[in-house]
Design a protein around this motif. Structure first.
Motif, PDB file in Angstrom:
ATOM      1  N   ASP A 101      -8.746   6.011   9.221  1.00  0.00           N
ATOM      2  CA  ASP A 101      -8.064   6.883   8.265  1.00  0.00           C
ATOM      3  C   ASP A 101      -8.218   8.346   8.671  1.00  0.00           C
ATOM      4  O   ASP A 101      -8.501   8.674   9.836  1.00  0.00           O
ATOM      5  N   ASP A 102      -8.051   9.231   7.742  1.00  0.00           N
ATOM      6  CA  ASP A 102      -8.138  10.682   7.946  1.00  0.00           C
ATOM      7  C   ASP A 102      -9.460  11.052   8.630  1.00  0.00           C
ATOM      8  O   ASP A 102     -10.462  10.360   8.482  1.00  0.00           O
ATOM      9  N   ARG A 154      -4.070  20.708  -1.936  1.00  0.00           N
ATOM     10  CA  ARG A 154      -5.107  20.125  -1.070  1.00  0.00           C
ATOM     11  C   ARG A 154      -5.241  20.958   0.223  1.00  0.00           C
ATOM     12  O   ARG A 154      -5.316  20.432   1.323  1.00  0.00           O
ATOM     13  N   ASP A 178       0.921   9.338   5.575  1.00  0.00           N
ATOM     14  CA  ASP A 178       0.531   9.865   4.266  1.00  0.00           C
ATOM     15  C   ASP A 178       1.315  11.130   3.923  1.00  0.00           C
ATOM     16  O   ASP A 178       1.920  11.769   4.796  1.00  0.00           O
ATOM     17  N   CYS A 218       2.240   5.825   2.262  1.00  0.00           N
ATOM     18  CA  CYS A 218       1.164   6.346   1.413  1.00  0.00           C
ATOM     19  C   CYS A 218       1.506   7.770   1.000  1.00  0.00           C
ATOM     20  O   CYS A 218       2.029   8.543   1.800  1.00  0.00           O
ATOM     21  N   GLY A 223      -1.890   7.788  -2.509  1.00  0.00           N
ATOM     22  CA  GLY A 223      -1.700   6.498  -3.170  1.00  0.00           C
ATOM     23  C   GLY A 223      -0.215   6.194  -3.227  1.00  0.00           C
ATOM     24  O   GLY A 223       0.494   6.298  -2.225  1.00  0.00           O
ATOM     25  N   THR A 258       0.216   1.956   0.138  1.00  0.00           N
ATOM     26  CA  THR A 258      -1.057   2.231  -0.530  1.00  0.00           C
ATOM     27  C   THR A 258      -0.714   2.278  -2.016  1.00  0.00           C
ATOM     28  O   THR A 258      -0.015   3.180  -2.473  1.00  0.00           O
TER      29      THR A 258
HETATM   30  C1  GLA Z   1      -4.750  10.142   0.491  1.00  0.00           C
HETATM   31  C2  GLA Z   1      -4.547   8.644   0.640  1.00  0.00           C
HETATM   32  C3  GLA Z   1      -5.876   7.982   0.908  1.00  0.00           C
HETATM   33  C4  GLA Z   1      -6.515   8.565   2.157  1.00  0.00           C
HETATM   34  C5  GLA Z   1      -6.612  10.080   2.029  1.00  0.00           C
HETATM   35  C6  GLA Z   1      -7.034  10.703   3.345  1.00  0.00           C
HETATM   36  O1  GLA Z   1      -5.456  10.449  -0.643  1.00  0.00           O
HETATM   37  O2  GLA Z   1      -3.958   8.106  -0.488  1.00  0.00           O
HETATM   38  O3  GLA Z   1      -5.715   6.593   1.059  1.00  0.00           O
HETATM   39  O4  GLA Z   1      -5.755   8.198   3.265  1.00  0.00           O
HETATM   40  O5  GLA Z   1      -5.379  10.666   1.643  1.00  0.00           O
HETATM   41  O6  GLA Z   1      -7.105  12.077   3.286  1.00  0.00           O
END
Ligand code: GLA
Length: 725
Positions: free
Chosen positions: A363-364, A440, A475, A523, A526, A542
């Motif tokens: 992920d991130d 963010r 995302d 995504c 979410g 997601t």
């Molecule tokens: C969003 C996504 C999460 C994750 C974060 C990463 O909130 O919904 O699942 O990937 O970003 O920064």
């Protein structure tokens, strides 16, 4: 022949197994809707006529209808009733489907029938009806598409400027839907917020206009581009008439439900016309997104199943209906967030593979200076400290364990603390005289710009070409504000909302073409972009950022109204409490949640004990035996968490040979009993083995049901049901 034209009464009939949609061309040449609902086979029966109750006693409406009143104005009013797309022009006051300004300043559109075409393909048919303005070179084509075996019709609109001068489109909606006359419709829609998507609301409509919309640039968490209408709240899960629809648009959208003074109910929807115009230059066309609509004579459940089949068979980019292996995915974002590195990920990959996971997702946090959410977005190269030798060592390890590999990206975003922003501050969406609001800590790149689209395509193409990546989690973690595009001519600046979405779709389409085997997870913090538009390009979702298992019950109840269970990852992890509400629930309860959708695991394996790993592995193994039902079964919502201390759902094989029954309770009180769970979708005359609970006939399970004893909070069951040999 599902789509027919009857030239005697100038009527179109669009027929599916359980639905008829009909229109007619009026004596003055307008196209008007005459029916949307249950099956009617004779076009003649649907033509709009006003009959007198007693001979010799005519109302004014009867007289206009029979032509015995010459008042042009009133005849027009009658003729324009239920106009199929209803442009803003002439004697009409409802929510318009088309609003345009011509070169001479005229702001009145009159569209009349010109021609039509019916086209039959192997498993779908289309109808296109061409309307033209009487005095100006505007052509509007209304499109309809139906598919074999589905009570669904896709509609969209294409406007073309056939002249030399520009036409300004102030609104071009995808469709207007007319329901049978009635003043007491109930509207179901979904509201929400971050981590609380898909919350069902039901409101009674009166003579009024209710606007569902969003203006945040993405289809968003606050509202979902879906609606359902039933009369007087008479529809239930498995009974009653329901008219429903979903928009294919990932940007600002609008769905208007209105009931007029004659108790005519209609729904109009498409791209939001707020702060939005489109200049149609000579010979140019504009195509709206699709608005899918459908009719169910057996409640909200049948409506959902029609939408699920539609999404599985006709919307998703891969042949999903045939693909029933939903791979179990590992992603440790919720436990480690940005604190990742190659050694740690390799260790986690080993355990993930040992317990049966099939996809390992990073992920991130893997790129440039991304140690928290203040920097790095836009600079898409590996973090020199966390992945000093690139992604290859990790990908190799993942593949050696027999898993596929996935990677998180957020291409539409940039942090001010990044090389990209320093180089191209003009690539963001902004007004030069205003402060750029961050969300963010990030700004939005203007995907309406071709250079931004090309930049994104190039680095993603390079990433996918140089690395053996199977999944991309794409995302999008903020909304759009200060929607300026200083480099654009002033009369086109309001096109930004639409051009942004077109740009996004175009990058997806190019990438899918170049790398056809890569799959995408949709995504947006979410489920902020859970709309039909993006599912033309993405393969999984997601569901939400909210990992709370109790909140999950309502999220799932709402989500399943319009999208199928195969798409969202339904995760479990071993974090003792969930961050959103701080609630702790038993590990077994968390495991059950995994069965509802595409199972995913988010545990911190460094803290797992042997029993937890054993139970995770057993659940994954069981999931692999039943996931074909999650992927392709018919969804029945049996017990609602809105009215009960539990939720029960089942996924039944289409041939009725197997089913999966899932029950999650939450909190019992006052020695109450749980409602008896009455099953659906089985064959009444077949005997079924119901997990370890015994053997029952389909009739018994559906008519009498199963009564369960639950005492503790957060109890749950996963029950596999199979036809006895
Ligand atoms: C969003 C996504 C999460 C994750 C974060 C990463 O909130 O919904 O699942 O990937 O970003 O920064």
């Amino acid at each position: 022949m599902p789509i027919t034209y009857n030239s005697d009464c100038k009527a179109f009939l669009i027929s599916t197994p359980g639905m008829t949609y009909a229109m007619e061309v009026t004596s003055l040449g307008y196209l008007r809707s005459t029916h949307w609902g249950g099956v009617v086979k004779r076009a003649q029966d649907l033509s709009v006529k006003l009959l007198s109750l007693r001979e010799g006693m005519l109302t004014w409406k009867d007289q206009y209808a029979s032509g015995s009143i010459s008042s042009h104005e009133r005849k027009m009013a009658f003729e324009k009733q239920n106009e199929e797309i209803a442009p803003w022009g002439g004697y009409m006051f409802c929510e318009p489907g088309v609003k345009a300004v011509f070169h001479d300043g005229t702001r009145d559109v009159v569209l009349k029938y010109h021609s039509h075409e019916i086209d039959k393909k192997e498993n779908y048919e289309t109808l296109s009806v061409t309307l033209k303005d009487a005095n100006y070179p505007l052509k509007v084509v209304l499109h309809y598409r139906i598919y074999e075996g589905l009570d669904i019709v896709d509609r969209w609109t294409v406007a073309t400027n056939e002249g030399e001068e520009d036409i300004l489109l102030e609104s071009l909606q995808s469709a207007a839907w007319h329901l049978p006359q009635g003043k007491e419709y109930r509207l179901s829609h979904m509201s929400g917020k971050w981590s609380a998507e898909y919350q069902i609301e039901r409101i009674q409509l009166t003579q009024s206009k209710v606007v569902l919309d969003n203006r945040s640039g993405i289809s968003n968490h606050f509202a979902t581009p879906w609606f359902a209408l039933d009369y007087k709240g008479q529809a239930q899960e498995e009974s009653g008439k329901v008219w429903f629809g979903a928009l294919h648009w990932s940007g600002n959208w609008k769905i208007v439900a209105e009931i007029n003074e004659f108790h005519q109910a209609r729904v109009v929807g498409g791209i939001n016309d707020f702060d939005s115009t489109w200049k149609l230059a000579a010979s140019e066309s504009f195509t709206t997104p699709i608005f899918t609509g459908g009719y169910s004579n057996a409640g909200f459940g049948k409506a959902s199943r029609a939408l699920h089949d539609y999404v599985n068979r006709h919307l998703l980019p891969h042949p999903h209906a045939a693909e029933t292996r939903l791979p179990v995915m590992y992603n440790c974002w919720s436990v480690f967030e940005f604190d990742i590195n190659v050694e740690q990920q390799i260790k986690l990959a080993k355990v993930a593979a040992d317990i049966g996971c099939e996809v390992f997702m990073v992920d991130d946090g893997w790129f440039s200076t991304r140690d928290d959410d203040t920097s790095g977005l836009g600079d898409w190269w590996c973090s020199p400290t966390k992945f000093p030798n690139g992604l290859k060592p990790l990908i190799d390890a993942v593949k050696e364990h027999g898993m596929t590999f996935g990677l998180w990206v957020e291409p539409e975003m940039v942090n001010e603390q990044s090389e990209l922003f320093n180089k191209h501050p003009e690539w963001t969406i902004y007004f030069p005289t205003r402060e750029r609001t961050t969300g963010r800590n990030q700004l939005v790149l203007n995907f309406g710009r071709q250079d931004v689209q090309d930049w994104c395509y190039d680095w993603m193409d390079k990433l996918l070409t140089e690395n053996d990546i199977d999944w991309i989690k794409w995302d999008m973690n903020r909304y759009i504000s200060e929607p300026g595009w200083p480099d654009m001519p002033k009369d086109r600046q309001k096109e930004i909302w639409t051009r942004f979405v077109h740009g996004l779709y175009s990058v997806y389409a190019r990438l899918r073409k170049k790398h056809p085997n890569v799959k995408y997870i949709n995504c947006s913090s979410g489920g902020g972009r859970a709309d039909f538009g993006l599912f033309r390009y993405t393969d999984r979702l997601t569901l939400t950022d909210n990992g709370d298992c109790l909140d999950f019950l309502k999220l799932w109840w709402g989500y399943s109204q319009f999208l199928p269970p195969r798409l969202p990852g339904t995760g479990f992890n071993n974090a003792p409490s969930n961050g959103i509400n701080g609630r702790s629930v038993p590990f077994e309860y968390r495991l059950t949640k995994g069965f509802f959708g595409a199972m995913s695991v988010g545990s911190n394996f460094f803290k797992s004990d042997a029993n937890e790993l054993k139970r995770s592995a057993e659940s994954i193994a069981l999931y692999k035996k039943v996931r074909h039902l999650v992927a392709a079964g018919d969804v029945y919502r049996l017990v609602s968490p809105y009215e009960n201390p539990c939720m029960a759902m089942m996924y039944a094989a289409k041939d009725k040979s197997q089913a999966l029954l899932l029950i999650m309770t939450h909190s019992m009180q006052f020695y109450n009993l749980l409602p008896t769970v009455k099953l659906q979708g089985l064959d009444p005359d077949t005997l079924y083995k119901v997990g370890d609970l015994g053997t029952y006939s389909g009739a018994g399970l559906m008519e009498k049901g199963l009564a369960f004893k639950y005492k503790a909070d957060y109890d749950s069951r996963v029950i596999f049901i199979e036809k006895c040999e």
